[in-house]
Design an enzyme around this catalytic site. Structure first.
Site, PDB file in Angstrom:
ATOM      1  CB  THR A  25     -19.121  75.633  54.227  1.00 23.26           C
ATOM      2  OG1 THR A  25     -18.280  75.284  55.338  1.00 23.26           O
ATOM      3  CG2 THR A  25     -19.538  77.086  54.383  1.00 23.26           C
ATOM      4  CB  THR A  30     -30.391  69.482  71.189  1.00 29.46           C
ATOM      5  OG1 THR A  30     -30.459  70.624  72.032  1.00 29.46           O
ATOM      6  CG2 THR A  30     -30.632  69.883  69.757  1.00 29.46           C
TER       7      THR A  30
END
Length: 405
Positions: free
Chosen positions: A405, A188
């Site tokens: 977040t 990835t």
């Protein structure tokens, strides 16, 4: 082959790049890059094997089939993945925006995105950012481009080499990103290589895909294969060497340089794993076949228990033997030898599948190094493979516990 330490992708003939802030990241940091090439470049790419593929991947799988590829645009901060028809519409708008700005065909544009999954792109910011990136293209934008594709990466990953082919000096350069969600199955990551080599699309494709198997497919950070990972290479032929259209001496020189480039970029990704404190290299020797050697090396490098042991500098060789056992490779556990290396020091910790008396203090000192090598001898055949990864630390959990977040 020469390593050109101070050079970037824009030191390749005909390559221009930019890296700008388009307001896509809350931090205000660079978040979009554009790479363009003169001439009629050919390209090759390898894409994620995850069945959940991001919108850019789905489009790129078609665009890479086009005879020429002239531009790349990459945004960070948003993956444009799991975004349905709107995501596909947006990635095509991105490609068309580049095409219009650079006066190329839409099919000649590759688009990539990296960042949070499941959030639609803010096209009111993306389109102006692309136009700005295209207007800022320059011969000095290589480093900015490498910075702009980062997400949780702690440093930009770039490399440039040169070699001779057909009496001409060839330059090969690349940038990459990758830190978390990295697993050996087309690791990835994003990787973009450019070269001025004159080579056919068919031969470029063969060389690149062969190289990927021994480099990007042999790294692991956390065992997760992303929806967006991709590696590609673009060759524009502006070095004006005799065109490589079949195997030969020049083709082998290119393959050697390509193998070095992809391996070193892959190692940089592994070293920069989220929260990592050390690079781990696992070499499996004397396997019955190449596939088995690779399976063993990848099993060890992706073992979370082994990675935790490395973080704690614990010479827990049993975890390594355990990983070899579930790798599904053909081996005799009663023959396996295991040793650790670190900055010139070596210690054997297992022989013939059993532990040996070793100096625990010395083993710990080796495992505390920033780069540690695990040497595994299967004593079954003549094939070898190497994989790279990192330890698993408290910080990895902190980073990924608050990624959105």
């Amino acid at each position: 082959m020469k390593i050109l330490k101070e050079k970037t992708i824009t030191d390749v003939k005909g390559i221009k790049a930019s890296g700008i802030s388009g307001g896509l990241k809350k931090s205000g940091k660079k978040d979009l890059c554009v790479i363009s090439s003169e001439g009629n470049p050919v390209a090759s790419a390898v894409f994620t094997r995850n069945k959940v593929k991001a919108a850019p991947i789905l489009m790129n799988m078609e665009h890479i089939k086009y005879p020429t590829t002239k531009a790349i645009v990459v945004n960070s901060g948003n993956a444009n993945s799991c975004t349905g028809k709107e995501g596909l519409k947006n990635v095509n708008i991105m490609a068309q925006t580049v095409a219009d700005a650079l006066e190329v065909k839409r099919e000649e544009v590759i688009v990539q995105s990296t960042g949070i999954i499941g959030v639609q792109l803010d096209m009111e910011k993306v389109i102006p950012a692309i136009k700005k990136g295209c207007s800022k293209l320059s011969d000095e934008g290589g480093t900015d481009a490498a910075i702009a594709i980062k997400t949780t990466d702690t440093f930009e990953k770039k490399l440039t080499v040169s070699f001779e082919a057909g009496g001409k000096e060839i330059t090969l350069a690349g940038i990459a990103k990758g830190s978390g969600m990295v697993h050996p199955d087309m690791a990835t990551m994003l990787s973009f290589l450019v070269t001025d080599l004159n080579i056919s699309k068919r031969m470029l494709d063969a060389a690149f895909k062969e190289s990927v198997g021994a480099s990007y497919n042999m790294i692991s950070v956390d065992g997760d294969t992303s929806t967006n990972d991709m590696a590609m290479i673009l060759a524009n032929g502006l070095a004006e060497n005799i065109k490589i259209e079949s195997p030969g001496e020049d083709y082998e020189k290119f393959k050697e340089a390509l193998a070095y480039m992809n391996t070193e970029l892959a190692k940089l990704i592994a070293k920069d794993g989220e929260g990592a404190t050390k690079l781990i290299e696992v070499e499996v020797k004397n396997a019955k076949d190449l596939e088995g050697a690779r399976m063993c090396a990848k099993a060890v490098i992706r073992s979370n228990l082994t990675k935790c042991a490395f973080f704690g500098a614990d010479a827990n060789w049993g975890r390594i033997l355990c990983a070899l056992g579930y790798s599904e490779a053909e081996l005799d556990p009663d023959k396996v030898d295991i040793s650790f290396y670190g900055e010139g020091d070596k210690i054997q910790i297992a022989k013939d599948g059993m532990g040996v008396d070793f100096d625990e203090k010395k083993a710990k000192e080796i495992l505390l190094k920033e780069e540690v090598k695990v040497d595994i001898d299967l004593k079954e055949g003549q094939y070898s493979a190497t994989a790279w990864g990192c330890d698993l630390s408290y910080d990895y959990v902190k980073i990924n516990g608050a990624y959105r977040t």
